[in-house]
Structures are given as structure tokens and as C-alpha cells.
Design a protein around this motif. Structure first.
Motif, PDB file in Angstrom:
ATOM      1  N   ALA A  41      64.273  26.926  28.290  1.00  0.00           N
ATOM      2  CA  ALA A  41      66.051  26.696  27.919  1.00  0.00           C
ATOM      3  C   ALA A  41      66.682  28.265  27.829  1.00  0.00           C
ATOM      4  N   GLU A  42      67.813  28.031  27.621  1.00  0.00           N
ATOM      5  CA  GLU A  42      67.992  29.947  27.940  1.00  0.00           C
ATOM      6  C   GLU A  42      68.663  30.372  26.080  1.00  0.00           C
ATOM      7  N   GLY A  43      68.776  28.871  25.344  1.00  0.00           N
ATOM      8  CA  GLY A  43      69.222  29.546  24.101  1.00  0.00           C
ATOM      9  C   GLY A  43      69.537  27.817  23.442  1.00  0.00           C
ATOM     10  N   VAL A  44      69.669  28.431  21.762  1.00  0.00           N
ATOM     11  CA  VAL A  44      69.783  27.101  20.901  1.00  0.00           C
ATOM     12  C   VAL A  44      70.949  27.064  20.488  1.00  0.00           C
ATOM     13  N   GLY A  45      71.201  25.675  20.390  1.00  0.00           N
ATOM     14  CA  GLY A  45      72.995  25.892  20.039  1.00  0.00           C
ATOM     15  C   GLY A  45      72.576  25.738  17.906  1.00  0.00           C
ATOM     16  N   ILE A  46      73.427  25.643  17.283  1.00  0.00           N
ATOM     17  CA  ILE A  46      74.228  24.746  15.942  1.00  0.00           C
ATOM     18  C   ILE A  46      75.092  24.053  16.095  1.00  0.00           C
ATOM     19  N   THR A  47      75.510  23.176  15.807  1.00  0.00           N
ATOM     20  CA  THR A  47      77.075  22.664  15.875  1.00  0.00           C
ATOM     21  C   THR A  47      77.269  21.983  14.187  1.00  0.00           C
ATOM     22  N   VAL A  48      78.492  21.779  14.022  1.00  0.00           N
ATOM     23  CA  VAL A  48      78.789  21.219  12.819  1.00  0.00           C
ATOM     24  C   VAL A  48      79.373  19.376  13.703  1.00  0.00           C
ATOM     25  N   GLU A  49      78.527  18.306  13.454  1.00  0.00           N
ATOM     26  CA  GLU A  49      79.212  16.988  14.024  1.00  0.00           C
ATOM     27  C   GLU A  49      79.415  16.015  12.981  1.00  0.00           C
ATOM     28  N   PRO A  50      79.765  15.070  13.094  1.00  0.00           N
ATOM     29  CA  PRO A  50      79.674  13.575  12.458  1.00  0.00           C
ATOM     30  C   PRO A  50      78.536  13.183  11.946  1.00  0.00           C
ATOM     31  N   GLU A  51      77.736  12.960  10.738  1.00  0.00           N
ATOM     32  CA  GLU A  51      76.865  12.377  10.568  1.00  0.00           C
ATOM     33  C   GLU A  51      75.994  11.308  11.748  1.00  0.00           C
ATOM     34  N   GLY A  52      75.108  11.492  12.355  1.00  0.00           N
ATOM     35  CA  GLY A  52      74.549  10.312  13.291  1.00  0.00           C
ATOM     36  C   GLY A  52      74.533  11.566  14.538  1.00  0.00           C
ATOM     37  N   GLY A  53      75.619  12.854  14.395  1.00  0.00           N
ATOM     38  CA  GLY A  53      75.768  13.358  15.964  1.00  0.00           C
ATOM     39  C   GLY A  53      76.187  13.200  16.578  1.00  0.00           C
TER      40      GLY A  53
END
Length: 234
Positions: free
Chosen positions: A206-218
Motif C-alpha cells: 500500500a502507498e497509504g491509509v485513508g480515513i473517511t466518514v461514511e454511512p453506517e455499513g460503509g
């Protein structure tokens, strides 16, 4: 628990639940005193193994079986992580809204000496104490912090959060691994400000890790407007 140092004894004999274990493993990274105490306690446990066992009273087995029969077991919790691959378009072009880089640096962490008896070690702990572990830290304006630990040798990454804000009603923090611009779903962070999560998937490439805010369940694709990316050093 107010004093995390008090968990060392229970940790040494594997008597913590998953949440307590994750919190204490995060603490071990920074606390040489606790690492030394855990080593000492495990050495003591190994010495106790040489003590001749004492036979329990004959009636003890029947009493335990009678009590167990009155307990109704709970069903296991199953957390589903969907191995999705989705494009993360214009990652570099959207840097102003998306990318916040952490600073990577190898860290050395050896919790157990070579003389320590063989014990079960969690995958999270193996990443935290691997010889090649890299550390990437992101501090936020509200005082919260997220740290990613990545071991190429193990092919795994762990994210540790401290004081993270709630993502909102009906929302969840979703984790991603960046593979040449393709973001692969790598799990979710539980509710709560302080968490330690082992990401699923191949972190070595991997080139990095991302964090996002999503609806429950993804979501099928990451929400770029809420994304924070930890870019690994080449």
C-alpha cells in the motif's frame, strides 16, 4: 481505567478483554516501565509452570458443571469487512481537501526478551513491536490524534486514535488502503474516541491509509470531502 499501568498483571496472563488489551498495547509502545514489568511477570509465570499441580477436590467438577448448566451463552458477534476495490480519483489533485500527510519514521519496540516463554501474541501487538514498524502521526485542530503503524515485513497496519470526534449520527469512520490510486476497504473504526484497529488487506504494497466518514455499513466509494490520508514513505 484511570491508571493504565495497573493492567500489566492482567495483560501478562492474557486476562484482559479486547478493548483493554488494545488500550494497554498502545500504552506499551510508550512505557518502558510497563514493558519491563510484563517481561518480569511472564518470567514468573514460566517458573510457576514447574510447580507440581495440586489435585482439586472431587466435588469441584460436579459443582462447576451444575453452575455452567444454568448459564445461557450469548451468540458471537460477527463483524463483516467487505473486500471492495474502488477507484480513488484525482487523489493528488484533490490534495487541498483530501490529503494530510503524517511523518513516517521507523520505531523500535521489543516488548519481550529472547528468554521470554512462548506466549500467544495478538496480530496487533506483532505489528506494534515489529523491528521494521513505521509510524505516521496526524494531529487534528481539536486536539485529537491518529497514528498509523505499518510493518512491511508482516504486511499489516494498525491505526490508533486518541480523542477522535464522533463521526455523527448514522455515520462511521471507514478505513482504506491506497494501492496505486485504488482505495481498498480495510475495515471500520468502532464508536468511541480511543480505538486500536488492525486493518484488513495487504499493507506492505500500500502507498497509504485513508480515513473517511461514511454511512453506517460503509460505502462503495470513499467520500473524498471527508478523507484524511496517511501517505507512506517510498
Amino acid at each position: 481505567m484511570n491508571d493504565v499501568h495497573a493492567l500489566s498483571g492482567a495483560y501478562a496472563v492474557d486476562a484482559l478483554d479486547d478493548i483493554e488489551r488494545a488500550q494497554f498495547e498502545r500504552h506499551l509502545v510508550e512505557c518502558a516501565e510497563c514493558r519491563a514489568e510484563v517481561d518480569s511477570l511472564r518470567e514468573g509465570a514460566a517458573m510457576l509452570a514447574d510447580v507440581a499441580p495440586v489435585a482439586p477436590p472431587a466435588a469441584l467438577r460436579d459443582r462447576i458443571l451444575a453452575e455452567v448448566a444454568t448459564v445461557r451463552p450469548l451468540p458471537p458477534q460477527v463483524v463483516e469487512v467487505r473486500p471492495r476495490r474502488r477507484r480513488f480519483p484525482a487523489l493528488v489533485a484533490a490534495a487541498a481537501a483530501v490529503v494530510t500527510l503524517g511523518v513516517g519514521a521507523p520505531i523500535a519496540y521489543q516488548a519481550l526478551s529472547s528468554d521470554t516463554p512462548s506466549v500467544d501474541v495478538s496480530a496487533t501487538e506483532r505489528v506494534l513491536r515489529a523491528a521494521d514498524t513505521e509510524k505516521y502521526v496526524q494531529r487534528f485542530d481539536d486536539g485529537s490524534r491518529a497514528t498509523v503503524y505499518r510493518s512491511k515485513a508482516l504486511g499489516q497496519a494498525v491505526i490508533v486514535t486518541e480523542g477522535m470526534a464522533d463521526p455523527g449520527e448514522g455515520k462511521v469512520y471507514e478505513l482504506w488502503l491506497d494501492h496505486d490510486g485504488e482505495m481498498v476497504a480495510a475495515g471500520f473504526m468502532p464508536k468511541g474516541p480511543d480505538n486500536t484497529v488492525l486493518l484488513s488487506g495487504d499493507a506492505a504494497a500500500a502507498e497509504g491509509v485513508g480515513i473517511t466518514v461514511e454511512p453506517e455499513g460503509g460505502s462503495d466509494e470513499p467520500n473524498l470531502e471527508t478523507a484524511v490520508v496517511f501517505a507512506f514513505d517510498a
